[in-house]
Motif scaffolding. Structure first.
Motif, PDB file in Angstrom:
ATOM      1  N   MET A   1      11.296   5.997   5.639  1.00  0.00           N
ATOM      2  CA  MET A   1      11.286   6.110   4.095  1.00  0.00           C
ATOM      3  C   MET A   1      11.789   4.977   3.646  1.00  0.00           C
ATOM      4  O   MET A   1      12.932   4.561   4.070  1.00  0.00           O
ATOM      5  CB  MET A   1      11.896   7.572   3.602  1.00  0.00           C
ATOM      6  N   ILE A   2      11.239   4.362   2.536  1.00  0.00           N
ATOM      7  CA  ILE A   2      11.566   3.002   1.814  1.00  0.00           C
ATOM      8  C   ILE A   2      12.266   3.476   0.708  1.00  0.00           C
ATOM      9  O   ILE A   2      12.008   4.380  -0.030  1.00  0.00           O
ATOM     10  CB  ILE A   2      10.401   2.248   1.623  1.00  0.00           C
ATOM     11  N   THR A   3      13.549   3.108   0.297  1.00  0.00           N
ATOM     12  CA  THR A   3      14.400   3.305  -0.774  1.00  0.00           C
ATOM     13  C   THR A   3      14.040   2.407  -1.891  1.00  0.00           C
ATOM     14  O   THR A   3      13.755   1.268  -1.584  1.00  0.00           O
ATOM     15  CB  THR A   3      16.057   3.099  -0.396  1.00  0.00           C
ATOM     16  N   VAL A   4      13.908   2.870  -3.136  1.00  0.00           N
ATOM     17  CA  VAL A   4      13.586   2.254  -4.365  1.00  0.00           C
ATOM     18  C   VAL A   4      14.751   2.610  -5.276  1.00  0.00           C
ATOM     19  O   VAL A   4      15.062   4.038  -5.254  1.00  0.00           O
ATOM     20  CB  VAL A   4      12.383   2.688  -4.851  1.00  0.00           C
ATOM     21  N   THR A  23       1.766  -2.274  -5.057  1.00  0.00           N
ATOM     22  CA  THR A  23       1.007  -0.755  -4.919  1.00  0.00           C
ATOM     23  C   THR A  23       1.289  -0.128  -5.882  1.00  0.00           C
ATOM     24  O   THR A  23       1.888  -0.472  -7.288  1.00  0.00           O
ATOM     25  CB  THR A  23       1.696  -0.154  -3.578  1.00  0.00           C
ATOM     26  N   SER A  24       0.728   1.141  -6.044  1.00  0.00           N
ATOM     27  CA  SER A  24       0.664   2.008  -7.468  1.00  0.00           C
ATOM     28  C   SER A  24       1.208   3.234  -7.070  1.00  0.00           C
ATOM     29  O   SER A  24       1.559   3.791  -5.826  1.00  0.00           O
ATOM     30  CB  SER A  24      -0.475   2.021  -8.079  1.00  0.00           C
ATOM     31  N   LEU A  25       1.916   3.890  -8.060  1.00  0.00           N
ATOM     32  CA  LEU A  25       2.351   5.388  -7.750  1.00  0.00           C
ATOM     33  C   LEU A  25       2.119   6.174  -8.872  1.00  0.00           C
ATOM     34  O   LEU A  25       2.668   5.576 -10.304  1.00  0.00           O
ATOM     35  CB  LEU A  25       4.024   5.112  -7.588  1.00  0.00           C
ATOM     36  N   SER A  26       1.445   7.200  -8.858  1.00  0.00           N
ATOM     37  CA  SER A  26       0.861   7.912 -10.038  1.00  0.00           C
ATOM     38  C   SER A  26       1.822   9.217 -10.249  1.00  0.00           C
ATOM     39  O   SER A  26       1.867   9.775  -9.145  1.00  0.00           O
ATOM     40  CB  SER A  26      -0.615   8.151  -9.736  1.00  0.00           C
ATOM     41  N   LEU A  27       2.419   9.332 -11.239  1.00  0.00           N
ATOM     42  CA  LEU A  27       3.351  10.317 -11.466  1.00  0.00           C
ATOM     43  C   LEU A  27       2.673  11.154 -12.869  1.00  0.00           C
ATOM     44  O   LEU A  27       2.721  10.374 -13.776  1.00  0.00           O
ATOM     45  CB  LEU A  27       4.624  10.007 -11.538  1.00  0.00           C
ATOM     46  N   ARG A  36      15.508  10.860  -9.254  1.00  0.00           N
ATOM     47  CA  ARG A  36      15.800  11.089  -7.787  1.00  0.00           C
ATOM     48  C   ARG A  36      14.208  11.977  -7.310  1.00  0.00           C
ATOM     49  O   ARG A  36      14.285  12.961  -7.766  1.00  0.00           O
ATOM     50  CB  ARG A  36      16.656  11.846  -7.294  1.00  0.00           C
ATOM     51  N   LEU A  37      13.255  11.193  -6.406  1.00  0.00           N
ATOM     52  CA  LEU A  37      12.465  11.820  -6.203  1.00  0.00           C
ATOM     53  C   LEU A  37      11.789  11.419  -4.784  1.00  0.00           C
ATOM     54  O   LEU A  37      11.969   9.965  -4.589  1.00  0.00           O
ATOM     55  CB  LEU A  37      11.389  12.314  -6.921  1.00  0.00           C
ATOM     56  N   ASP A  38      11.063  12.137  -4.091  1.00  0.00           N
ATOM     57  CA  ASP A  38      10.315  11.458  -3.092  1.00  0.00           C
ATOM     58  C   ASP A  38       8.740  11.435  -3.340  1.00  0.00           C
ATOM     59  O   ASP A  38       8.257  12.483  -3.949  1.00  0.00           O
ATOM     60  CB  ASP A  38      10.512  12.424  -1.743  1.00  0.00           C
ATOM     61  N   ALA A  39       8.186  10.386  -3.083  1.00  0.00           N
ATOM     62  CA  ALA A  39       6.818  10.035  -3.451  1.00  0.00           C
ATOM     63  C   ALA A  39       6.015   9.175  -2.336  1.00  0.00           C
ATOM     64  O   ALA A  39       6.813   8.664  -1.652  1.00  0.00           O
ATOM     65  CB  ALA A  39       6.736   9.691  -4.778  1.00  0.00           C
ATOM     66  N   ASN A  40       4.734   9.095  -2.331  1.00  0.00           N
ATOM     67  CA  ASN A  40       3.731   8.265  -1.635  1.00  0.00           C
ATOM     68  C   ASN A  40       3.383   7.380  -2.423  1.00  0.00           C
ATOM     69  O   ASN A  40       2.723   7.730  -3.311  1.00  0.00           O
ATOM     70  CB  ASN A  40       3.051   9.151  -0.775  1.00  0.00           C
ATOM     71  N   ASP A  41       3.375   5.997  -2.264  1.00  0.00           N
ATOM     72  CA  ASP A  41       2.453   4.991  -3.079  1.00  0.00           C
ATOM     73  C   ASP A  41       1.175   5.043  -2.511  1.00  0.00           C
ATOM     74  O   ASP A  41       0.706   5.576  -1.662  1.00  0.00           O
ATOM     75  CB  ASP A  41       3.252   3.694  -2.855  1.00  0.00           C
ATOM     76  N   SER A  42       0.133   4.121  -2.994  1.00  0.00           N
ATOM     77  CA  SER A  42      -0.985   4.047  -3.028  1.00  0.00           C
ATOM     78  C   SER A  42      -1.275   3.653  -1.406  1.00  0.00           C
ATOM     79  O   SER A  42      -2.484   3.851  -1.036  1.00  0.00           O
ATOM     80  CB  SER A  42      -1.880   3.146  -4.004  1.00  0.00           C
ATOM     81  N   GLN A  43      -0.443   2.955  -0.880  1.00  0.00           N
ATOM     82  CA  GLN A  43      -0.787   2.683   0.401  1.00  0.00           C
ATOM     83  C   GLN A  43      -0.127   3.680   1.625  1.00  0.00           C
ATOM     84  O   GLN A  43      -0.519   3.755   2.774  1.00  0.00           O
ATOM     85  CB  GLN A  43      -0.034   1.300   0.924  1.00  0.00           C
ATOM     86  N   GLY A  44       0.172   4.725   0.751  1.00  0.00           N
ATOM     87  CA  GLY A  44       0.523   6.019   1.762  1.00  0.00           C
ATOM     88  C   GLY A  44       2.217   5.798   2.350  1.00  0.00           C
ATOM     89  O   GLY A  44       2.696   6.493   2.915  1.00  0.00           O
ATOM     90  N   ARG A  45       2.884   4.796   1.783  1.00  0.00           N
ATOM     91  CA  ARG A  45       4.247   4.681   2.324  1.00  0.00           C
ATOM     92  C   ARG A  45       5.013   5.657   1.640  1.00  0.00           C
ATOM     93  O   ARG A  45       5.012   5.857   0.417  1.00  0.00           O
ATOM     94  CB  ARG A  45       4.890   3.282   1.821  1.00  0.00           C
ATOM     95  N   ALA A  46       5.952   6.475   2.416  1.00  0.00           N
ATOM     96  CA  ALA A  46       6.903   7.310   1.879  1.00  0.00           C
ATOM     97  C   ALA A  46       8.131   6.536   1.222  1.00  0.00           C
ATOM     98  O   ALA A  46       8.660   5.722   1.783  1.00  0.00           O
ATOM     99  CB  ALA A  46       7.410   8.228   3.119  1.00  0.00           C
ATOM    100  N   LEU A  47       8.396   6.997  -0.154  1.00  0.00           N
ATOM    101  CA  LEU A  47       9.275   6.327  -0.898  1.00  0.00           C
ATOM    102  C   LEU A  47      10.291   7.438  -1.192  1.00  0.00           C
ATOM    103  O   LEU A  47      10.129   8.314  -1.425  1.00  0.00           O
ATOM    104  CB  LEU A  47       8.901   5.767  -2.285  1.00  0.00           C
TER     105      LEU A  47
END
Length: 187
Positions: A1-4, A23-27, A36-47
């Motif tokens: 998981m990549i920290t933002v 990349t993008s992140l649709s929320l 504070r939340l976990d999400a996946n960006d447009s490349q599927g990386r866990a954030l």
């Protein structure tokens, strides 16, 4: 998981070439209010997003990950009620009245000159229809007003200060002139 843990409002100061590679992140609105939340960006990386408490993400904001990569936030279309005035039976003032009544109920509200938008609530929709307003269900990005005390970047690009200097050296009839003693006071 990549920290933002950093947000750049509207990507200000970033070169267009950098934004193009982001990349993008649709929320939706509920997700963008969380710091504070976990999400996946447009490349599927866990954030793992860890922003300062109270931070609100707006469509167009850019997140910076620990690896230096950029992620552009997109406001996902969601179910909303759009309120507009009825040209046949009302006036544009009706929309102002609706904004007053919704604000009085602390409803998160997006304002435009043509319409208002808020998250679905059948009771409020009925109230507005009784006021002869047109209420339609739509799927749209939701960017409600930030509120009077929110940080300036949270609004819709309203980046300037509001010092207008309304003191013209005289008091109008019925105005009380107030003198505050402070560091610059000479007495």
């Amino acid at each position: 998981m990549i920290t933002v843990n950093k947000l750049i409002p509207r990507g200000q100061g970033l070169a267009p070439a950098l934004l193009k590679r982001a990349t993008s992140l649709s929320l939706d609105w509920d997700q963008r209010q969380k710091s504070r939340l976990d999400a996946n960006d447009s490349q599927g990386r866990a954030l793992g997003i860890f922003l300062p408490r109270g931070t609100v993400m707006r469509g167009g904001d850019v997140l910076v990950a620990e690896d230096g990569s950029l992620i552009q936030v997109q406001a996902t279309p969601q179910a909303l009620l759009r309120v507009s005035s009825c040209a046949e039976h009302g006036s544009p003032f009706d929309l102002l009245r609706a904004a007053y009544h919704l604000g009085n109920r602390h409803v998160q509200l997006e304002l435009t000159p043509e319409h208002l938008q808020f998250e679905p609530d059948h009771v409020l929709a009925q109230l507005l229809r009784q006021m002869h307003l047109i209420v339609t269900e739509v799927q749209a990005a939701f960017e409600p007003e930030a509120g009077a005390y929110a940080e300036s970047h949270a609004g819709h690009g309203h980046e300037h200060g509001h010092e207008h200097g309304h003191d013209h050296g005289h008091a109008h009839k019925h105005e009380q002139v107030v003198h505050v003693h402070g560091p610059g006071c000479k007495h």
